[in-house]
Design an enzyme around this catalytic site. Sequence first.
Site, PDB file in Angstrom:
ATOM      1  N   GLY A 164     -43.095 -87.933   6.300  1.00 47.49           N
ATOM      2  CA  GLY A 164     -44.403 -87.987   5.377  1.00 47.49           C
ATOM      3  C   GLY A 164     -45.437 -87.404   6.279  1.00 47.49           C
ATOM      4  O   GLY A 164     -46.565 -87.737   5.808  1.00 47.49           O
ATOM      5  N   GLU A 200     -40.690 -77.605  17.537  1.00 45.29           N
ATOM      6  CA  GLU A 200     -39.935 -76.555  16.726  1.00 45.29           C
ATOM      7  C   GLU A 200     -40.941 -75.457  16.661  1.00 45.29           C
ATOM      8  O   GLU A 200     -42.239 -75.525  16.265  1.00 45.29           O
ATOM      9  CB  GLU A 200     -39.474 -77.084  15.572  1.00 45.29           C
ATOM     10  CG  GLU A 200     -38.365 -76.297  14.954  1.00 45.29           C
ATOM     11  CD  GLU A 200     -38.128 -76.797  13.504  1.00 45.29           C
ATOM     12  OE1 GLU A 200     -36.974 -77.761  13.304  1.00 45.29           O
ATOM     13  OE2 GLU A 200     -38.713 -76.417  12.631  1.00 45.29           O
ATOM     14  N   TYR A 202     -43.139 -72.737  14.888  1.00 50.25           N
ATOM     15  CA  TYR A 202     -43.496 -72.561  13.671  1.00 50.25           C
ATOM     16  C   TYR A 202     -43.534 -71.144  13.411  1.00 50.25           C
ATOM     17  O   TYR A 202     -43.969 -70.305  13.722  1.00 50.25           O
ATOM     18  CB  TYR A 202     -44.999 -73.054  13.466  1.00 50.25           C
ATOM     19  CG  TYR A 202     -45.597 -73.161  12.449  1.00 50.25           C
ATOM     20  CD1 TYR A 202     -45.140 -73.973  11.188  1.00 50.25           C
ATOM     21  CD2 TYR A 202     -46.651 -72.279  12.104  1.00 50.25           C
ATOM     22  CE1 TYR A 202     -45.559 -74.050  10.090  1.00 50.25           C
ATOM     23  CE2 TYR A 202     -47.064 -72.234  10.802  1.00 50.25           C
ATOM     24  CZ  TYR A 202     -46.751 -72.986   9.684  1.00 50.25           C
ATOM     25  OH  TYR A 202     -47.472 -72.883   8.469  1.00 50.25           O
ATOM     26  N   ILE A 203     -42.892 -70.887  12.067  1.00 54.20           N
ATOM     27  CA  ILE A 203     -42.956 -69.564  11.432  1.00 54.20           C
ATOM     28  C   ILE A 203     -44.256 -69.643  10.402  1.00 54.20           C
ATOM     29  O   ILE A 203     -44.141 -69.986   9.306  1.00 54.20           O
ATOM     30  CB  ILE A 203     -41.548 -69.214  10.737  1.00 54.20           C
ATOM     31  CG1 ILE A 203     -40.447 -69.495  11.704  1.00 54.20           C
ATOM     32  CG2 ILE A 203     -41.806 -67.779  10.539  1.00 54.20           C
ATOM     33  CD1 ILE A 203     -40.343 -68.832  12.934  1.00 54.20           C
ATOM     34  N   ARG A 292     -20.333 -66.954   0.255  1.00 57.68           N
ATOM     35  CA  ARG A 292     -19.653 -66.377  -1.241  1.00 57.68           C
ATOM     36  C   ARG A 292     -20.511 -65.207  -1.563  1.00 57.68           C
ATOM     37  O   ARG A 292     -21.312 -64.626  -0.941  1.00 57.68           O
ATOM     38  CB  ARG A 292     -19.986 -67.559  -2.308  1.00 57.68           C
ATOM     39  CG  ARG A 292     -21.446 -67.888  -2.173  1.00 57.68           C
ATOM     40  CD  ARG A 292     -22.046 -68.765  -3.102  1.00 57.68           C
ATOM     41  NE  ARG A 292     -23.110 -69.493  -2.825  1.00 57.68           N
ATOM     42  CZ  ARG A 292     -24.413 -68.968  -3.010  1.00 57.68           C
ATOM     43  NH1 ARG A 292     -24.578 -67.536  -3.317  1.00 57.68           N
ATOM     44  NH2 ARG A 292     -25.534 -69.562  -2.631  1.00 57.68           N
TER      45      ARG A 292
END
Lengths: 502, 502, 166, 166
Positions: A164, A200, A202-203, A292
């Site tokens: 959140g 992490e 950040y892009i 696929r």
Amino acid sequence: MIKKILIANRGEIAIRVMRSCREMGIRSVAVYSEADRASAHVQYADEAYCIGPAASNESYLNYEKIISVAKETGADAIHPGYGFLSENAEFSNRCKEEGIIFIGPDAHAINTMGDKITARKTMIAAGVPVVPGTAKPIIDLDDAVETIHKIGLPVMVKASAGGGGKGMRLVEKEEDIISSVKAAKSEALAAFGNDAVYVEKYIDSPHHIEFQILADQHGNCIHLFERECSVQRRHQKVVEETPSPIMRPDVRAEMGRHAVAAAKAVNYAGAGTIEFITDDDLNYYFLEMNTRLQVEHPITEQVVGVDLVREQIHIANGEKLRFRQEDLTQHGHAIEVRVYAEDPDNNFMPSPGKIKHIHLPLGLGIRHDGYVYDGYEIPIYYDPMISKLVAWGNNRQEAIQRMKRALEVYSISGVKTSIPFLLRIMNVPDFQKGGYTTHFIQNHTEALKKPEEEHEELDDLAAIVSLVHHTNNLLKAAGPAASSNHESAWKQFGRKKAVSRL
Amino acid sequence: MIKKILIANRGEIAIRVMRSCREMGIRSVAVYSEADRASAHVQYADEAYCIGPAASNESYLNYEKIISVAKETGADAIHPGYGFLSENAEFSNRCKEEGIIFIGPDAHAINTMGDKITARKTMIAAGVPVVPGTAKPIIDLDDAVETIHKIGLPVMVKASAGGGGKGMRLVEKEEDIISSVKAAKSEALAAFGNDAVYVEKYIDSPHHIEFQILADQHGNCIHLFERECSVQRRHQKVVEETPSPIMRPDVRAEMGRHAVAAAKAVNYAGAGTIEFITDDDLNYYFLEMNTRLQVEHPITEQVVGVDLVREQIHIANGEKLRFRQEDLTQHGHAIEVRVYAEDPDNNFMPSPGKIKHIHLPLGLGIRHDGYVYDGYEIPIYYDPMISKLVAWGNNRQEAIQRMKRALEVYSISGVKTSIPFLLRIMNVPDFQKGGYTTHFIQNHTEALKKPEEEHEELDDLAAIVSLVHHTNNLLKAAGPAASSNHESAWKQFGRKKAVSRL
Amino acid sequence: MYEVNIKGEDKPIEILSQDGQQVKARLGDKIYELDLLEVEDGIYSVIYQGKSYRIELNAREAKKYTAQVGQHTLDVEIVDAETRYARSMGGDEAEDADHISTPMPGQVVKILVEEGQKVKGGETVIIVSAMKMESEYKVQKDRVIKQILVKEGENIDGDQPLILFE
Amino acid sequence: MYEVNIKGEDKPIEILSQDGQQVKARLGDKIYELDLLEVEDGIYSVIYQGKSYRIELNAREAKKYTAQVGQHTLDVEIVDAETRYARSMGGDEAEDADHISTPMPGQVVKILVEEGQKVKGGETVIIVSAMKMESEYKVQKDRVIKQILVKEGENIDGDQPLILFE
């Protein structure tokens, strides 16, 4: 050699696969649900069998039923298309057990790539870049700062127990690192009683760029270059193109090598797609692999000139790849738009119903992959995609201009479609410039809204035509006598031709 | 810059030209005869004007009328398409006089190439090979023999005063030269009282190979490789393909240089085609130049990737060529078939009439250029060509397979069409091998006849469906009451579902 | 009681049952059970023993249909009591008309016969150009030319008598 | 006497003459002369002052049409005496129904309101997933929620009442 293929799918992709079957002299077997008796894929197949009720899990996902049809009809192979059973490892396995060729990868490749954590580990081991981040929670402040320096700014610091948005901090500047980590930790402690955090990369302006690969059962693998799929709405691709407008040759070659490495890491055989998240500077990170055929495979076919379904079948036959990497080049530019039965001006509400009339745009550089026809009723049970329109051009500008002229006259009446929305996308300057990110649609909601243009004269003409149509139909309904009376009454007024000819 | 183009043509080529106009943001003006009000080119244009009665010479050939429409609507340029006014030097001139850009060459180029003798002389001067032969009649036997040796066997010796095959001798062997010339001379003397003869190279197994060229107004000229057009019926092209299956790279380069030389010899500007007659050994000779867009131009577009109409417009704008020779390559293989409203099984009798329903083949590698629609009535006044279907493939075999799968399901009902005949051509082994000559159709009349296949089961099904359709229509006509009675009667028989599901 | 005429042969036909798409029929001495759906006007999707066909029907006349499946076509005539009666009253259907005409306007290119001439069935009597194509018109059986109503080069309308037979 | 309602406005309209394709009409205070041909069922080729349009009409209801020209659409209602009478008898057309339902079957994803709650016009009250898409259903004007008839996760039919208003 495969002589008969059962296509475990419906709609446009079933027809797409059958076309290649026809070209290869392979018989095709359609399966259909009770809701799909009228679907064009049933009509196009050499054979067709009903496999159950409308609900997918009782028909298109009922793989034991599908396997039994394959066995009874003597199909050597099953092509799953996309969606439905295409990435179902259990189904791939069951086919193998029954001695039926599954046109797709084995269960190992599907499972490995289907699980995000396993896939990430496998890619790291194979030297394929993944989004940099911590593998386990960090408690110590210095550890966190060191990790951030290693990953490089910007980063996202997240509460490891979080959710959140609480305990989440975007760090963009060097001087903010310590204060942000501290704030994230204390917020996390307050909210969750635990101040461990993850870090992490950040892009900032992400691009979705994917690579098409083909791999045979003999360890050979090639890539067929990239597709740019950043025009997305709610994580659904809307427009795709190739080449990517932001790509550079050196990065393309490197990404291609990494895509091949990714496929080889799971001993992949068949057609597959490696998705990367890419930033403006063309730093790229493995996102996932689709094991696929993709919806958007036609743009690669148009630009590289390879029929991907045909190659899938050759690979499934156990043949070696028929192309070497150095045989392949990108020739021109292709764009695909996905046409859905939905109302783009009413929150993209699905719009199933009966197609009244289809007016196709064709000619140079236009490919249309569809399945609906005049009078066909789009079932409510499945994906509302009606067709895919592909424009090829000598260069990107020509491809956009061609797509525009096609979309301007493409009409499907009886249901609402996304065609007007797709045309608006083509007209957005940021799309035409080409540097767009996955935020493109949300960043251009205004430009993509139904325009408030004035078409006063045209509207007046439409109103007049409507009345003429309406009264002529009334006359027709009233029978020939009434009609001729009425016409002669009009003729009294209009004997002298009202519109002069040039 | 051209902003508005009048298209002095109808049907598919008018629409073809308008599509490129749309892509370039150029407004298009259609003209139509009274018989063509319902033609799709009228609907697709931005503007449309009636120019006269059905007969071509009162409408599509009435160039003063067309010029006046161009002037009144403010069109900067006129595109003539093919046929009609496309090779009319007078029209090219009149446009110039009126300050309207004619999208095609000037009168000089049209006139020079339009006259066979002038064209031949111009080509000889430009070093372009022409069919070897004597320029003036030969009387002396030794002169004749020497000329034959210079030309090389086989040759045709013809009475210079001749006609009807009299005094004509095919000479294939060295030892027959003298006797044949003597025989021809004496026969000519007997028949016409004049024993002068002509000698001309005899092309034993001729191939029709043509080169597409583009030339700008600044003296630049490039070629876009060859088209093989040997599948002809009564000198009308039926199937075209590129590359030619008999071509070699060295000959292609040389022919291309000669094609460019031919165009430069008349200061050509625009798109044009140099036709060559070619023998099995790839000796080739200039036949004629078509100073316009060809019907079969799409196969070049598919393989070379250049929109020829767009380039015509850029050239007409006075721009320099946008491609250099070294930019161009052939990418894959393309085949075009011409679909006519005619009955191939009844001596190719024209079959005008109302189109009931069109079922198009589409998908990967298929391009459809047409103009008819459901309910459209093909007028009797013009060329009966309905559409052009183009198949592109990675190689020739793939292109043939793709064309076959397309033709197998392409249907146009309400009129007879050449589609079944075109499909039979694709299935002839000599076509598939590729070494065919212009005698292909006459040499394969048996293989191209309607096959006597047995379809007993299918015929039975068709008969049953016909009866069901017939009786259901009777019931519908009889009204709802009758219909429901009847249905319940059937239901008594048929309550248990008769066809089991797999 | 219906029959169908296909490939020149009358065959007895009967719809034994029809329940929605499921149709059971007898044609000659064979029983067919098929799954049949009209997907567009006159266009049927037919599944028979698993095989799928798209059959398009077009009415040529009231009871005559042309069925098309891909590039295979079949003419089907529904033979009912009325047809049988008409047949019993009428003459030989293959009878030529008493004149030659063309279905479309055009121009006479060449006349290959003279008045009073005897011609054999299958022989070309006139060549007409229309829609930029030349077509040869033949007699279907041996005839004698009574009168030639047009000249070479003359423009003609569709269905205009060109040559009369005796 | 006809009127047409376009873009919320009634305008008087009259066909002054129709001779084949040539139609002369008055709309509001403007006179239009157009060349109009129905090329397919409900599809018209219209030429007006040289400009060419392909206008496709689809009937939504008996007297309501949607006209489409390329990607531009316009709703047209033919207003005749009957319509005017019905209007004079009926209430406000913008009146909400007394419940929310979906036009197609699906599954309830989220219910955003509680019974007794007041909601403003334009507010989303329920999210339903159908055809693999989530759709938000809003109220058109201020309402009070009377009863919620479904639960989150529940499968629903098309046109099934989901939420009742007071």
